[in-house]
Design a protein around this motif. Structure first.
Motif, PDB file in Angstrom:
ATOM      1  N   ALA A 120       0.823  -1.216   0.000  1.00 48.85           N
ATOM      2  CA  ALA A 120       0.000   0.000   0.000  1.00 48.85           C
ATOM      3  C   ALA A 120       0.856   1.265   0.000  1.00 48.85           C
ATOM      4  CB  ALA A 120      -0.949  -0.004   1.194  1.00 48.85           C
ATOM      5  N   ALA A 121       1.980   1.252   0.698  1.00 51.92           N
ATOM      6  CA  ALA A 121       2.823   2.453   0.763  1.00 51.92           C
ATOM      7  C   ALA A 121       3.396   2.798  -0.614  1.00 51.92           C
ATOM      8  CB  ALA A 121       3.956   2.242   1.770  1.00 51.92           C
ATOM      9  N   THR A 122       3.824   1.790  -1.360  1.00 50.56           N
ATOM     10  CA  THR A 122       4.362   2.027  -2.709  1.00 50.56           C
ATOM     11  C   THR A 122       3.281   2.590  -3.618  1.00 50.56           C
ATOM     12  OG1 THR A 122       5.998   0.282  -2.463  1.00 50.56           O
ATOM     13  CG2 THR A 122       5.409   0.902  -4.725  1.00 50.56           C
ATOM     14  N   LEU A 123       2.106   1.990  -3.568  1.00 45.53           N
ATOM     15  CA  LEU A 123       1.004   2.466  -4.409  1.00 45.53           C
ATOM     16  C   LEU A 123       0.580   3.877  -4.020  1.00 45.53           C
ATOM     17  CD1 LEU A 123      -1.123  -0.802  -4.568  1.00 45.53           C
ATOM     18  CD2 LEU A 123       0.324   0.165  -6.380  1.00 45.53           C
ATOM     19  N   ALA A 124       0.553   4.157  -2.718  1.00 45.46           N
ATOM     20  CA  ALA A 124       0.159   5.495  -2.256  1.00 45.46           C
ATOM     21  C   ALA A 124       1.165   6.551  -2.704  1.00 45.46           C
ATOM     22  CB  ALA A 124       0.014   5.503  -0.736  1.00 45.46           C
ATOM     23  N   LYS A 125       2.456   6.243  -2.643  1.00 47.96           N
ATOM     24  CA  LYS A 125       3.477   7.199  -3.112  1.00 47.96           C
ATOM     25  C   LYS A 125       3.301   7.497  -4.593  1.00 47.96           C
ATOM     26  CE  LYS A 125       7.614   6.581  -0.329  1.00 47.96           C
ATOM     27  NZ  LYS A 125       8.940   5.936  -0.344  1.00 47.96           N
ATOM     28  N   ASP A 126       3.103   6.443  -5.362  1.00 44.51           N
ATOM     29  CA  ASP A 126       2.949   6.612  -6.801  1.00 44.51           C
ATOM     30  C   ASP A 126       1.658   7.363  -7.123  1.00 44.51           C
ATOM     31  OD1 ASP A 126       3.691   6.351  -9.449  1.00 44.51           O
ATOM     32  OD2 ASP A 126       3.009   4.277  -9.632  1.00 44.51           O
ATOM     33  N   LEU A 127       0.577   6.992  -6.457  1.00 46.15           N
ATOM     34  CA  LEU A 127      -0.699   7.674  -6.691  1.00 46.15           C
ATOM     35  C   LEU A 127      -0.616   9.147  -6.311  1.00 46.15           C
ATOM     36  CD1 LEU A 127      -3.686   7.782  -7.427  1.00 46.15           C
ATOM     37  CD2 LEU A 127      -4.197   6.906  -5.127  1.00 46.15           C
ATOM     38  N   SER A 128      -0.007   9.452  -5.183  1.00 43.55           N
ATOM     39  CA  SER A 128       0.058  10.857  -4.753  1.00 43.55           C
ATOM     40  C   SER A 128       0.842  11.707  -5.755  1.00 43.55           C
ATOM     41  CB  SER A 128       0.644  10.976  -3.347  1.00 43.55           C
ATOM     42  OG  SER A 128       1.996  10.542  -3.317  1.00 43.55           O
ATOM     43  N   ALA A 129       1.911  11.154  -6.324  1.00 45.18           N
ATOM     44  CA  ALA A 129       2.669  11.903  -7.330  1.00 45.18           C
ATOM     45  C   ALA A 129       1.819  12.133  -8.578  1.00 45.18           C
ATOM     46  CB  ALA A 129       3.954  11.159  -7.688  1.00 45.18           C
ATOM     47  N   HIS A 130       1.032  11.142  -8.966  1.00 49.51           N
ATOM     48  CA  HIS A 130       0.157  11.302 -10.129  1.00 49.51           C
ATOM     49  C   HIS A 130      -0.991  12.271  -9.846  1.00 49.51           C
ATOM     50  CE1 HIS A 130       2.348   7.854 -11.695  1.00 49.51           C
ATOM     51  NE2 HIS A 130       1.907   8.236 -12.894  1.00 49.51           N
ATOM     52  N   LEU A 131      -1.446  12.333  -8.602  1.00 46.84           N
ATOM     53  CA  LEU A 131      -2.465  13.333  -8.240  1.00 46.84           C
ATOM     54  C   LEU A 131      -1.899  14.743  -8.396  1.00 46.84           C
ATOM     55  CD1 LEU A 131      -4.074  11.625  -5.126  1.00 46.84           C
ATOM     56  CD2 LEU A 131      -5.161  12.014  -7.355  1.00 46.84           C
ATOM     57  N   VAL A 132      -0.648  14.922  -8.022  1.00 42.89           N
ATOM     58  CA  VAL A 132       0.005  16.223  -8.226  1.00 42.89           C
ATOM     59  C   VAL A 132       0.081  16.523  -9.718  1.00 42.89           C
ATOM     60  CG1 VAL A 132       2.201  17.466  -8.014  1.00 42.89           C
ATOM     61  CG2 VAL A 132       1.290  16.182  -6.065  1.00 42.89           C
ATOM     62  N   PHE A 133       0.489  15.542 -10.509  1.00 44.16           N
ATOM     63  CA  PHE A 133       0.555  15.733 -11.964  1.00 44.16           C
ATOM     64  C   PHE A 133      -0.802  16.184 -12.516  1.00 44.16           C
ATOM     65  CE2 PHE A 133      -0.627  13.583 -15.976  1.00 44.16           C
ATOM     66  CZ  PHE A 133       0.123  14.353 -16.854  1.00 44.16           C
ATOM     67  N   GLY A 134      -1.857  15.470 -12.172  1.00 48.10           N
ATOM     68  CA  GLY A 134      -3.182  15.813 -12.686  1.00 48.10           C
ATOM     69  C   GLY A 134      -3.633  17.188 -12.238  1.00 48.10           C
ATOM     70  N   THR A 135      -3.413  17.499 -10.979  1.00 46.52           N
ATOM     71  CA  THR A 135      -3.839  18.796 -10.444  1.00 46.52           C
ATOM     72  C   THR A 135      -3.088  19.943 -11.107  1.00 46.52           C
ATOM     73  OG1 THR A 135      -4.411  17.754  -8.350  1.00 46.52           O
ATOM     74  CG2 THR A 135      -4.077  20.151  -8.320  1.00 46.52           C
ATOM     75  N   VAL A 136      -1.775  19.798 -11.244  1.00 41.36           N
ATOM     76  CA  VAL A 136      -0.975  20.847 -11.888  1.00 41.36           C
ATOM     77  C   VAL A 136      -1.373  20.988 -13.360  1.00 41.36           C
ATOM     78  CG1 VAL A 136       1.366  21.503 -12.586  1.00 41.36           C
ATOM     79  CG2 VAL A 136       0.920  20.698 -10.258  1.00 41.36           C
ATOM     80  N   THR A 137      -1.656  19.884 -14.023  1.00 37.65           N
ATOM     81  CA  THR A 137      -2.109  19.941 -15.413  1.00 37.65           C
ATOM     82  C   THR A 137      -3.412  20.724 -15.520  1.00 37.65           C
ATOM     83  OG1 THR A 137      -1.026  17.844 -15.929  1.00 37.65           O
ATOM     84  CG2 THR A 137      -2.792  18.545 -17.410  1.00 37.65           C
ATOM     85  N   ALA A 138      -4.360  20.449 -14.625  1.00 39.81           N
ATOM     86  CA  ALA A 138      -5.652  21.158 -14.647  1.00 39.81           C
ATOM     87  C   ALA A 138      -5.479  22.647 -14.356  1.00 39.81           C
ATOM     88  CB  ALA A 138      -6.611  20.531 -13.635  1.00 39.81           C
ATOM     89  N   VAL A 139      -4.620  22.970 -13.400  1.00 38.69           N
ATOM     90  CA  VAL A 139      -4.375  24.382 -13.080  1.00 38.69           C
ATOM     91  C   VAL A 139      -3.721  25.080 -14.269  1.00 38.69           C
ATOM     92  CG1 VAL A 139      -3.021  25.939 -11.614  1.00 38.69           C
ATOM     93  CG2 VAL A 139      -4.300  24.052 -10.581  1.00 38.69           C
ATOM     94  N   ALA A 140      -2.730  24.439 -14.879  1.00 36.70           N
ATOM     95  CA  ALA A 140      -2.059  25.039 -16.038  1.00 36.70           C
ATOM     96  C   ALA A 140      -3.051  25.245 -17.180  1.00 36.70           C
ATOM     97  CB  ALA A 140      -0.906  24.153 -16.498  1.00 36.70           C
ATOM     98  N   PHE A 141      -3.906  24.263 -17.419  1.00 35.54           N
ATOM     99  CA  PHE A 141      -4.906  24.397 -18.473  1.00 35.54           C
ATOM    100  C   PHE A 141      -5.839  25.576 -18.172  1.00 35.54           C
ATOM    101  CE2 PHE A 141      -9.019  23.612 -20.418  1.00 35.54           C
ATOM    102  CZ  PHE A 141      -8.652  23.392 -21.735  1.00 35.54           C
ATOM    103  N   ARG A 142      -6.262  25.681 -16.932  1.00 37.59           N
ATOM    104  CA  ARG A 142      -7.164  26.771 -16.557  1.00 37.59           C
ATOM    105  C   ARG A 142      -6.485  28.128 -16.736  1.00 37.59           C
ATOM    106  NH1 ARG A 142     -11.695  26.602 -12.073  1.00 37.59           N
ATOM    107  NH2 ARG A 142     -12.204  24.919 -13.497  1.00 37.59           N
ATOM    108  N   LEU A 143      -5.216  28.240 -16.362  1.00 31.78           N
ATOM    109  CA  LEU A 143      -4.491  29.508 -16.515  1.00 31.78           C
ATOM    110  C   LEU A 143      -4.311  29.867 -17.985  1.00 31.78           C
ATOM    111  CD1 LEU A 143      -1.769  29.098 -13.741  1.00 31.78           C
ATOM    112  CD2 LEU A 143      -3.754  30.629 -13.697  1.00 31.78           C
TER     113      LEU A 143
END
Length: 148
Positions: A120-143
């Protein structure tokens, strides 16, 4: 996303600078290369008449990793542009989809183990990094969209 992974690398005792880390300058062989490089290696093996040299492992890792991120960002932009105003939750959804897709395709390619074989810790680390990727992508698109 890479800044998240780099910060974790440094907290874990990594000593290399960001540029060396980002450009995989310490990746010297295919055997030590990450999943993006392994995907790229498979493509190169189909395109070239001989085995790609070890010196290509680091650059291949970068090209495939960045290309994968650009592909998901482009798909996000196409879908988001069709909506009047995509909700900010669409960014984390993008991250979850990109993360999950990797755990489907990469085990089929025998590059990753099946998802249930990771802790679970490995998956959570990987998922959290991808959540950052998605969020930053959405913010950049909005800007970018707001400037139009």
């Amino acid at each position: 996303m890479d800044l998240v992974w780099y910060a974790r690398y440094r907290r874990g005792g990594g000593e290399g600078g960001f540029a060396d880390w980002e450009f995989s300058s310490r990746t010297l062989t295919w055997d030590e290369a990450g999943a993006p490089a392994q995907v790229g290696r498979r493509v190169l093996q189909r395109l070239l008449p001989c085995e790609p040299p070890d010196s290509w492992a680091g650059p291949t890792n970068n090209v495939v990793h960045w290309g994968y991120g650009l592909m998901w960002g482009s798909l996000y932009g196409l879908v988001a542009r069709s909506a009047a105003a995509p909700p900010m939750a669409s960014g984390p959804v993008l991250g979850v989809v990109a993360w999950g897709q990797g755990y489907v395709v990469l085990p089929l390619a025998k590059i990753y183990k099946p998802i249930w074989e990771y802790d679970a810790a490995t998956l959570a680390k990987d998922l959290s990094a991808h959540l950052v990727f998605g969020t930053v992508t959405a913010v950049a698109f909005r800007l970018v969209s707001a400037r139009r």
